[in-house]
Design a protein around this motif. Structure first.
Motif, PDB file in Angstrom:
ATOM      1  N   THR A 136       0.763  -1.099   0.021  1.00 32.66           N
ATOM      2  CA  THR A 136       0.146  -0.042   0.013  1.00 32.66           C
ATOM      3  C   THR A 136       0.920   1.195   0.084  1.00 32.66           C
ATOM      4  O   THR A 136       1.729   1.243   0.657  1.00 32.66           O
ATOM      5  N   MET A 137       0.687   2.026  -1.141  1.00 31.85           N
ATOM      6  CA  MET A 137       1.510   3.252  -1.158  1.00 31.85           C
ATOM      7  C   MET A 137       0.647   4.484  -1.109  1.00 31.85           C
ATOM      8  O   MET A 137      -0.461   4.662  -1.263  1.00 31.85           O
ATOM      9  N   SER A 138       1.731   5.595  -0.450  1.00 35.22           N
ATOM     10  CA  SER A 138       0.917   6.924  -0.342  1.00 35.22           C
ATOM     11  C   SER A 138       1.049   7.741  -1.636  1.00 35.22           C
ATOM     12  O   SER A 138       1.766   7.303  -2.424  1.00 35.22           O
ATOM     13  N   GLU A 139       0.275   8.637  -1.764  1.00 29.08           N
ATOM     14  CA  GLU A 139       0.451   9.859  -2.732  1.00 29.08           C
ATOM     15  C   GLU A 139       1.759  10.078  -2.977  1.00 29.08           C
ATOM     16  O   GLU A 139       2.142  10.195  -4.189  1.00 29.08           O
ATOM     17  N   GLN A 140       2.673  10.596  -2.059  1.00 23.53           N
ATOM     18  CA  GLN A 140       4.035  10.937  -2.318  1.00 23.53           C
ATOM     19  C   GLN A 140       4.658   9.668  -2.767  1.00 23.53           C
ATOM     20  O   GLN A 140       5.860   9.910  -3.651  1.00 23.53           O
ATOM     21  N   GLU A 141       4.556   8.455  -2.295  1.00 22.11           N
ATOM     22  CA  GLU A 141       5.273   7.211  -3.002  1.00 22.11           C
ATOM     23  C   GLU A 141       5.220   7.169  -4.316  1.00 22.11           C
ATOM     24  O   GLU A 141       5.941   6.967  -5.110  1.00 22.11           O
ATOM     25  N   GLU A 172      17.631   9.363 -14.978  1.00 27.08           N
ATOM     26  CA  GLU A 172      18.770   9.720 -14.638  1.00 27.08           C
ATOM     27  C   GLU A 172      19.058  10.540 -13.418  1.00 27.08           C
ATOM     28  O   GLU A 172      19.960  10.520 -12.527  1.00 27.08           O
ATOM     29  N   LYS A 173      17.862  10.894 -12.945  1.00 26.00           N
ATOM     30  CA  LYS A 173      17.948  12.037 -11.759  1.00 26.00           C
ATOM     31  C   LYS A 173      18.011  10.959 -10.314  1.00 26.00           C
ATOM     32  O   LYS A 173      17.445   9.952 -10.306  1.00 26.00           O
ATOM     33  N   LYS A 174      18.508  11.357  -9.492  1.00 23.28           N
ATOM     34  CA  LYS A 174      18.570  10.737  -8.365  1.00 23.28           C
ATOM     35  C   LYS A 174      17.458  10.776  -7.281  1.00 23.28           C
ATOM     36  O   LYS A 174      17.107  11.892  -6.923  1.00 23.28           O
ATOM     37  N   VAL A 175      16.622   9.890  -7.072  1.00 17.69           N
ATOM     38  CA  VAL A 175      15.424  10.017  -6.443  1.00 17.69           C
ATOM     39  C   VAL A 175      15.585   8.955  -5.158  1.00 17.69           C
ATOM     40  O   VAL A 175      15.787   7.951  -5.219  1.00 17.69           O
ATOM     41  N   ILE A 176      15.187   9.585  -3.829  1.00 15.06           N
ATOM     42  CA  ILE A 176      15.127   8.968  -2.746  1.00 15.06           C
ATOM     43  C   ILE A 176      13.785   8.492  -2.489  1.00 15.06           C
ATOM     44  O   ILE A 176      12.714   9.141  -2.303  1.00 15.06           O
ATOM     45  N   CYS A 177      13.904   7.435  -1.992  1.00 18.36           N
ATOM     46  CA  CYS A 177      12.462   6.819  -1.309  1.00 18.36           C
ATOM     47  C   CYS A 177      11.931   7.587  -0.090  1.00 18.36           C
ATOM     48  O   CYS A 177      12.790   7.618   0.759  1.00 18.36           O
ATOM     49  N   PRO A 178      10.715   8.082  -0.243  1.00 18.87           N
ATOM     50  CA  PRO A 178      10.345   8.693   1.014  1.00 18.87           C
ATOM     51  C   PRO A 178       9.961   7.714   2.282  1.00 18.87           C
ATOM     52  O   PRO A 178       9.818   7.986   3.416  1.00 18.87           O
ATOM     53  N   ARG A 179       9.907   6.386   2.145  1.00 21.43           N
ATOM     54  CA  ARG A 179       9.714   5.472   3.043  1.00 21.43           C
ATOM     55  C   ARG A 179      10.669   5.000   3.843  1.00 21.43           C
ATOM     56  O   ARG A 179      10.802   4.954   5.067  1.00 21.43           O
ATOM     57  N   VAL A 220      10.609   0.544 -11.922  1.00 21.01           N
ATOM     58  CA  VAL A 220      11.169   1.679 -11.185  1.00 21.01           C
ATOM     59  C   VAL A 220      10.798   1.345  -9.409  1.00 21.01           C
ATOM     60  O   VAL A 220       9.723   0.966  -9.213  1.00 21.01           O
ATOM     61  N   GLU A 221      11.836   0.955  -8.730  1.00 19.00           N
ATOM     62  CA  GLU A 221      11.766   0.587  -7.428  1.00 19.00           C
ATOM     63  C   GLU A 221      12.799   0.924  -6.503  1.00 19.00           C
ATOM     64  O   GLU A 221      13.890   1.211  -6.879  1.00 19.00           O
ATOM     65  N   CYS A 222      12.340   0.743  -5.267  1.00 17.08           N
ATOM     66  CA  CYS A 222      13.359   1.075  -4.170  1.00 17.08           C
ATOM     67  C   CYS A 222      14.273  -0.167  -4.159  1.00 17.08           C
ATOM     68  O   CYS A 222      14.175  -1.241  -4.519  1.00 17.08           O
ATOM     69  N   LYS A 223      15.594   0.276  -3.804  1.00 16.04           N
ATOM     70  CA  LYS A 223      16.673  -0.632  -3.533  1.00 16.04           C
ATOM     71  C   LYS A 223      16.220  -1.498  -2.561  1.00 16.04           C
ATOM     72  O   LYS A 223      17.086  -2.790  -2.358  1.00 16.04           O
ATOM     73  N   THR A 224      15.778  -1.046  -1.565  1.00 14.63           N
ATOM     74  CA  THR A 224      15.098  -1.933  -0.396  1.00 14.63           C
ATOM     75  C   THR A 224      14.274  -3.105  -0.750  1.00 14.63           C
ATOM     76  O   THR A 224      13.326  -2.743  -1.037  1.00 14.63           O
ATOM     77  N   LYS A 225      14.597  -4.368  -0.536  1.00 13.40           N
ATOM     78  CA  LYS A 225      13.638  -5.380  -1.005  1.00 13.40           C
ATOM     79  C   LYS A 225      12.578  -5.077  -0.227  1.00 13.40           C
ATOM     80  O   LYS A 225      12.373  -4.884   1.061  1.00 13.40           O
ATOM     81  N   GLY A 226      11.208  -5.425  -1.042  1.00 14.62           N
ATOM     82  CA  GLY A 226       9.989  -5.392  -0.271  1.00 14.62           C
ATOM     83  C   GLY A 226       9.303  -3.994  -0.077  1.00 14.62           C
ATOM     84  O   GLY A 226       8.301  -3.946   0.554  1.00 14.62           O
ATOM     85  N   CYS A 227      10.081  -3.012  -0.393  1.00 17.89           N
ATOM     86  CA  CYS A 227       9.645  -1.512  -0.348  1.00 17.89           C
ATOM     87  C   CYS A 227       8.753  -1.125  -1.390  1.00 17.89           C
ATOM     88  O   CYS A 227       8.000  -2.039  -1.733  1.00 17.89           O
ATOM     89  N   ILE A 228       8.816   0.128  -1.983  1.00 20.42           N
ATOM     90  CA  ILE A 228       7.991   0.361  -3.062  1.00 20.42           C
ATOM     91  C   ILE A 228       8.342   0.035  -4.439  1.00 20.42           C
ATOM     92  O   ILE A 228       9.581   0.014  -4.472  1.00 20.42           O
TER      93      ILE A 228
END
Length: 58
Positions: free
Chosen positions: A3-8, A20-27, A43-51
């Motif tokens: 389940t993701m928020s609008e920001q995510e 090419e832009k560096k984007v950081i996971c808000p979670r 497109v996914e977070c490097k952290t397994k099981g995140c967004i």
């Protein structure tokens, strides 16, 4: 299912539109990665099981 928020959703869209832009996971604070996988783009977070998200091609 994640389940993701609008920001995510917005940061995933930002990375999808600007690979090419560096984007950081808000979670968790890790980096969002952009990967072509065949006819699809992920497109996914490097952290397994995140967004995660992406688009599928034909």
């Amino acid at each position: 299912m994640v389940t993701m928020s609008e920001q995510e959703y917005e940061v995933l869209e930002e990375k999808l539109n600007n690979p090419e832009k560096k984007v950081i996971c808000p979670r968790c604070g890790n980096e969002i990665i952009y990967e072509k996988r065949g006819n699809s783009i992920a497109v996914e977070c490097k952290t397994k099981g995140c967004i995660y998200g992406g688009i599928r091609g034909l």
